[in-house]
Design a protein around this motif. Structure first.
Motif, mmCIF file in Angstrom:
data_model
loop_
_atom_site.group_PDB
_atom_site.id
_atom_site.type_symbol
_atom_site.label_atom_id
_atom_site.label_comp_id
_atom_site.label_asym_id
_atom_site.label_seq_id
_atom_site.Cartn_x
_atom_site.Cartn_y
_atom_site.Cartn_z
ATOM 1 N N MET A 49 81.957 -40.648 33.626
ATOM 2 C CA MET A 49 81.470 -40.847 32.258
ATOM 3 C C MET A 49 81.803 -42.259 31.805
ATOM 4 O O MET A 49 82.749 -42.875 32.291
ATOM 5 N N SER A 50 81.077 -42.681 30.801
ATOM 6 C CA SER A 50 81.349 -43.979 30.198
ATOM 7 C C SER A 50 82.666 -43.919 29.425
ATOM 8 O O SER A 50 82.842 -43.067 28.551
ATOM 9 N N ALA A 97 82.118 -44.010 25.706
ATOM 10 C CA ALA A 97 81.609 -42.760 25.149
ATOM 11 C C ALA A 97 82.749 -41.771 24.954
ATOM 12 O O ALA A 97 82.828 -41.079 23.937
ATOM 13 N N VAL A 112 82.225 -38.438 22.768
ATOM 14 C CA VAL A 112 81.162 -37.862 23.598
ATOM 15 C C VAL A 112 81.787 -37.621 24.960
ATOM 16 O O VAL A 112 81.776 -38.474 25.825
ATOM 17 N N LEU A 120 78.883 -33.875 29.429
ATOM 18 C CA LEU A 120 77.464 -33.571 29.497
ATOM 19 C C LEU A 120 77.299 -32.079 29.285
ATOM 20 O O LEU A 120 78.219 -31.300 29.550
ATOM 21 N N ILE A 161 72.360 -33.644 37.650
ATOM 22 C CA ILE A 161 72.949 -34.784 38.359
ATOM 23 C C ILE A 161 73.610 -34.323 39.661
ATOM 24 O O ILE A 161 73.473 -34.948 40.708
ATOM 25 N N ARG A 195 72.679 -37.485 24.156
ATOM 26 C CA ARG A 195 73.996 -37.058 24.662
ATOM 27 C C ARG A 195 74.219 -37.576 26.085
ATOM 28 O O ARG A 195 75.282 -38.103 26.414
ATOM 29 N N CYS A 196 73.200 -37.419 26.942
ATOM 30 C CA CYS A 196 73.301 -37.917 28.321
ATOM 31 C C CYS A 196 73.490 -39.430 28.329
ATOM 32 O O CYS A 196 74.342 -39.965 29.045
ATOM 33 N N ALA A 219 74.604 -41.477 26.081
ATOM 34 C CA ALA A 219 75.916 -41.912 25.590
ATOM 35 C C ALA A 219 77.005 -41.624 26.619
ATOM 36 O O ALA A 219 77.837 -42.482 26.919
ATOM 37 N N ALA A 220 76.985 -40.416 27.167
ATOM 38 C CA ALA A 220 78.040 -40.030 28.117
ATOM 39 C C ALA A 220 78.002 -40.911 29.364
ATOM 40 O O ALA A 220 79.025 -41.160 29.985
ATOM 41 N N LEU A 221 76.804 -41.364 29.725
ATOM 42 C CA LEU A 221 76.648 -42.082 30.986
ATOM 43 C C LEU A 221 76.543 -43.595 30.792
ATOM 44 O O LEU A 221 76.154 -44.319 31.696
ATOM 45 N N GLY A 222 76.935 -44.051 29.603
ATOM 46 C CA GLY A 222 77.133 -45.488 29.433
ATOM 47 C C GLY A 222 75.892 -46.319 29.183
ATOM 48 O O GLY A 222 75.928 -47.543 29.330
ATOM 49 N N ALA A 263 76.199 -37.552 19.456
ATOM 50 C CA ALA A 263 75.990 -38.771 20.254
ATOM 51 C C ALA A 263 74.989 -39.705 19.598
ATOM 52 O O ALA A 263 75.014 -40.911 19.840
ATOM 53 N N ALA A 299 68.934 -37.173 32.618
ATOM 54 C CA ALA A 299 70.332 -37.125 33.058
ATOM 55 C C ALA A 299 70.485 -37.808 34.413
ATOM 56 O O ALA A 299 71.367 -38.655 34.607
ATOM 57 N N HIS A 322 72.351 -41.434 35.061
ATOM 58 C CA HIS A 322 73.410 -41.520 36.064
ATOM 59 C C HIS A 322 73.085 -42.620 37.086
ATOM 60 O O HIS A 322 73.964 -43.391 37.477
#
Lengths: 275, 275
Positions: free
Chosen positions: A239-240, A243, A248, A251, A259, B134-135, B137-140, B165, B258, B262
């Protein structure tokens, strides 16, 4: 054979009663050994997958759309109002089919030919189960194993969200959660436990063998500590950091499954290229 | 300041009227410049992100849960029945906040500091927009650019599905769909058009530069042919050939997003490692 009905309480329509009443549907479908497919495309896929049709419920406007695949099945034709009266909501896709369930294969039967499987632990939301099946099927996962408490993939909403993928990927339900991973290990599967814990190995960094089982945990709580500790390796999707600082912190289970299934497929492709 | 109200028609509760009536809410929220956050966690994130609170609507049971963050905001306390009467459904999370919208930044402001952005073309489902945020944000992902017709990320359901998010990732809406990609190219972004077409380059095989914009199309139809052809490169997520033969021919837009986000994050990590 077409039968025009006008009474929502007609006993011939009982298979379609109150489709949004989850508790009612669970017992009704178990007792009668049926499930309900919704919409032309999904009904066609259920028939193509070999599920026998008990009956079809549709409106005059949609009656022609399935004529070519129904064979001798009885088709109940009703008004929009009667359809809503039976089902309990407005059925936008115009056709419902009551299908016979088939005996589920054993976990052994599903695992035997498989190289990549997904194992769902107690995922209780039907839409999530359906969405995960859709991802797994599209991304070449060979089978799905369900924990005893996982939601039913043949529940109407799971079928619908999966777009019929629940018919195209073999799945089985384990008898016993407590010893559930023993059979996977016995069959030579490397068990990877997906966790949001960022200290776990990143999914892309895992050396995957010929047979891999990816364990996915419930919405919210994730995998049980038993399964997490019994698995060969915990793995995470990186994850970032920013975030996570913003709260956040994960996922949803479907995004994570997408993924992860993509990662399984990549690893299978890579191992083929190497061999 | 607590105010106990008993009448669902009280004009002070007008911000919360019929939350599931999409058309009503669009005009009401635009006129008043507000959006609604639902549930303690999401309300806290909205406040932390700097959105001013207009008021809070809650029930006696939940009133204490937000006391520490509300400051001088007016809190309307009502019964469960009044809450349902105003909102039009049973609010499970017990608290709603009406928040002031802030001016959206320009696309330039969002693009300027960004290395990885996602561009959404006409994604109209609020839950999908929320899930993609949400994806991302979580994944940068550094920012999101919306086409003019994309659904509003601050609509209640989008906010809820995003788990807040939408507050943590900068986004902007382009003025003009037709020339929408010009600004991205002008800012030096490599534009990748995600398509289910399996003859496109696999996402993992794309050589990504310092600045990448991933274009995601609408549910169902995918990207417009204009954007698909204007983009630097069409890219795909490889699907299982057997799934495609079975009619499971695509991922839903959230699963695709997603996997793609990623992929963007991996590529950014790799380019950092190389430099």
């Amino acid at each position: 054979m077409l039968e025009h009905l006008t009474d929502a309480a007609d006993p011939r329509l009982a298979d379609y009663t109150r489709l949004r009443d989850v508790e009612l549907r669970k017992s009704l479908e178990a007792e009668r050994g049926l499930f309900v497919a919704e919409g032309e495309k999904v009904i066609r896929r259920a028939i193509a997958a070999g599920y026998p049709v008990r009956s079809v419920l549709t409106t005059r406007r949609w009656v022609a759309s399935l004529a070519d695949v129904l064979g001798p099945a009885t088709v109940y034709v009703v008004s929009d109002e009667t359809m809503e009266g039976v089902a309990g909501f407005q059925v936008h896709r115009g056709a419902l089919a009551s299908m016979e369930r088939l005996p589920l294969p054993s976990t052994e039967t599903v695992l035997d030919p498989a190289a990549r499987v997904v194992v769902l632990e107690d995922i209780v939301d039907h839409a999530n189960v359906g969405a995960i099946f859709r991802c797994a099927a599209a991304l070449g996962v060979d089978g799905v194993i369900l924990s005893p408490r996982c939601a039913d993939p043949l529940y109407r909403r799971a079928v619908k969200v999966s777009m019929g993928a629940v018919f195209s990927i073999p799945y089985a339900r384990m008898d016993n959660w407590y010893t559930g991973l023993d059979e996977l290990r016995g069959a030579g599967f490397q068990t990877l436990a997906l966790t949001p814990d960022q200290s776990a190995t990143a999914l892309d960094q895992v050396k995957m063998g010929d047979r891999v089982a990816l364990l996915l945990g419930a919405e919210g709580d994730g995998l049980s500590s038993r399964w997490l500790h019994e698995a060969d390796e915990p793995v995470c999707i990186p994850m970032s950091p920013s975030a996570m600082a913003n709260g956040v912190d994960s996922l949803n289970v479907v995004a994570a499954a997408a993924i992860a299934c993509h990662g399984l497929m990549r690893s299978a492709d890579l191992s083929h290229q190497e061999s």
